[in-house]
Scaffold this motif. Structure first.
Motif, short mmCIF file in Angstrom:
data_model
loop_
_atom_site.label_atom_id
_atom_site.label_comp_id
_atom_site.label_asym_id
_atom_site.label_seq_id
_atom_site.Cartn_x
_atom_site.Cartn_y
_atom_site.Cartn_z
N VAL A 251 10.34 8.48 7.44
CA VAL A 251 9.99 8.70 6.04
C VAL A 251 8.51 9.07 5.96
CG1 VAL A 251 9.83 7.61 3.76
CG2 VAL A 251 11.75 7.06 5.27
N ILE A 252 8.20 10.09 5.12
CA ILE A 252 6.81 10.48 4.91
C ILE A 252 6.47 10.28 3.44
CG2 ILE A 252 5.14 12.39 4.97
CD1 ILE A 252 6.79 13.61 7.24
N VAL A 253 5.37 9.55 3.19
CA VAL A 253 4.89 9.32 1.83
C VAL A 253 3.52 9.98 1.73
CG1 VAL A 253 4.28 7.62 0.08
CG2 VAL A 253 6.15 7.14 1.69
N THR A 254 3.38 10.96 0.83
CA THR A 254 2.15 11.72 0.69
C THR A 254 1.60 11.57 -0.72
OG1 THR A 254 3.02 13.34 2.26
CG2 THR A 254 1.09 14.00 1.00
N ASN B 193 0.83 -1.21 0.00
CA ASN B 193 0.00 0.00 0.00
C ASN B 193 0.86 1.26 0.00
OD1 ASN B 193 -2.36 -1.51 0.04
ND2 ASN B 193 -2.61 -1.37 2.25
N VAL B 194 1.93 1.25 0.78
CA VAL B 194 2.83 2.41 0.84
C VAL B 194 3.49 2.62 -0.51
CG1 VAL B 194 4.90 3.38 1.91
CG2 VAL B 194 3.21 2.20 3.33
N ARG B 195 3.94 1.54 -1.14
CA ARG B 195 4.60 1.63 -2.46
C ARG B 195 3.63 2.21 -3.49
NH1 ARG B 195 9.10 2.61 -4.13
NH2 ARG B 195 10.26 0.71 -3.83
N GLU B 196 2.37 1.77 -3.43
CA GLU B 196 1.38 2.29 -4.38
C GLU B 196 1.16 3.79 -4.15
OE1 GLU B 196 -3.21 1.43 -5.77
OE2 GLU B 196 -2.13 -0.12 -4.67
N LEU B 197 1.13 4.21 -2.90
CA LEU B 197 0.99 5.62 -2.58
C LEU B 197 2.20 6.40 -3.09
CD1 LEU B 197 -1.22 7.25 -0.99
CD2 LEU B 197 0.38 7.27 0.91
N VAL C 164 4.14 3.21 12.36
CA VAL C 164 3.44 3.69 11.16
C VAL C 164 2.27 4.56 11.60
CG1 VAL C 164 2.20 3.06 9.05
CG2 VAL C 164 4.02 1.57 9.91
N VAL C 165 2.16 5.74 11.01
CA VAL C 165 1.01 6.62 11.23
C VAL C 165 0.34 6.83 9.88
CG1 VAL C 165 0.24 8.90 11.98
CG2 VAL C 165 2.15 7.78 13.17
N SER C 166 -0.96 6.58 9.82
CA SER C 166 -1.70 6.83 8.57
C SER C 166 -2.65 8.00 8.80
CB SER C 166 -2.47 5.58 8.13
OG SER C 166 -3.31 5.11 9.17
N GLU D 211 3.31 8.18 7.59
CA GLU D 211 4.60 8.45 8.21
C GLU D 211 5.11 7.11 8.71
OE1 GLU D 211 5.68 11.88 10.63
OE2 GLU D 211 3.57 12.49 10.51
N LEU D 212 6.34 6.77 8.33
CA LEU D 212 6.90 5.48 8.71
C LEU D 212 8.27 5.67 9.33
CD1 LEU D 212 5.83 5.10 5.38
CD2 LEU D 212 5.54 2.86 6.40
N TRP D 213 8.59 4.83 10.29
CA TRP D 213 9.91 4.80 10.88
C TRP D 213 10.47 3.40 10.62
CZ3 TRP D 213 5.91 7.65 12.48
CH2 TRP D 213 6.14 8.98 12.83
N PHE D 214 11.54 3.34 9.81
CA PHE D 214 12.16 2.07 9.43
C PHE D 214 13.38 1.82 10.31
CE2 PHE D 214 9.96 3.49 5.58
CZ PHE D 214 9.29 2.33 5.20
#
Length: 198
Positions: A137-140, A111-115, A167-169, A154-157
């Motif tokens: 990392v933030i994916v918007t 889902n994150v990759r698609e975003l 992970v925060v959605s 927002e993800l913390w790897f």
């Protein structure tokens, strides 16, 4: 601390593809809902076991990808009653609509990759989550395009193993949907130490 120049989502997907199983304690919080805490185990090609700590302490739920069925023991595994359900049954979906057969880290990362493909990725920097060093990392998503109702992740790897530990959605208006903490993550656990999936 200087972060390596990399696509952390791609690295996490590769790490997930390479693992055989994992165990983790998940803590999920969302607005207006009770905190959910679960001991979660996953084994390829998609076996899932969830032992609930709260709410529904003692309940156990398993998913078998071969049968496509979920088994639920409301009062603990191997106790009566035992229910056999479809993964799309609303009774066993989270308040956010998550299904047990789509609950693993790999499904999240897809889902994150698609975003990512419909938006922007920003590496914020290194941060400490608990005792772990992590890349924030933030994916918007671009306006009007969604992936499962999420506009921003927002993800913390974790820098040691590459998988997400927080992970925060969020929705399009920046309203929080869910925050998930992944604690005590163990990867490629020996079979003798894995809780049974049936």
């Amino acid at each position: 601390m200087t972060l390596p120049d990399r696509d952390f989502v791609a690295v996490a997907l590769a790490r997930f593809d390479a693992l055989a199983n994992y165990q983790v304690t998940l803590k999920s919080t969302s607005t207006g809902a009770e905190t959910v805490e679960v001991r979660y185990a996953y084994r390829k090609p998609g076996f899932v076991r969830m032992d609930f700590i709260r709410p529904h302490g003692g309940a156990t739920l398993t998913f078998n990808p071969e049968s496509g069925k979920v088994k639920l023991w409301p009062f603990g595994i191997d106790t009566f009653p035992r229910l056999t359900l479809s993964p799309d049954n609303h009774m066993i979906q989270s308040p956010q609509g998550h299904r047990v057969d789509e609950s693993d880290i790999g499904a999240l990362l897809v889902n994150v990759r698609e975003l990512q493909e419909h938006g922007d990725t920003q590496v914020v920097g290194a941060e400490t989550i608990g005792t772990h060093q992590a890349a924030h990392v933030i994916v918007t998503c671009r306006p009007g395009e969604y992936v499962t109702g999420v506009f921003r992740y927002e993800l913390w790897f974790d820098l040691s193993h590459g998988l997400p530990i927080k992970v925060v959605s969020e929705g399009e208006s920046n309203e929080p949907i869910e925050t998930v903490l992944m604690e005590n993550l163990r990867i490629d656990v020996p079979d003798s130490q894995l809780r049974p999936f049936a």
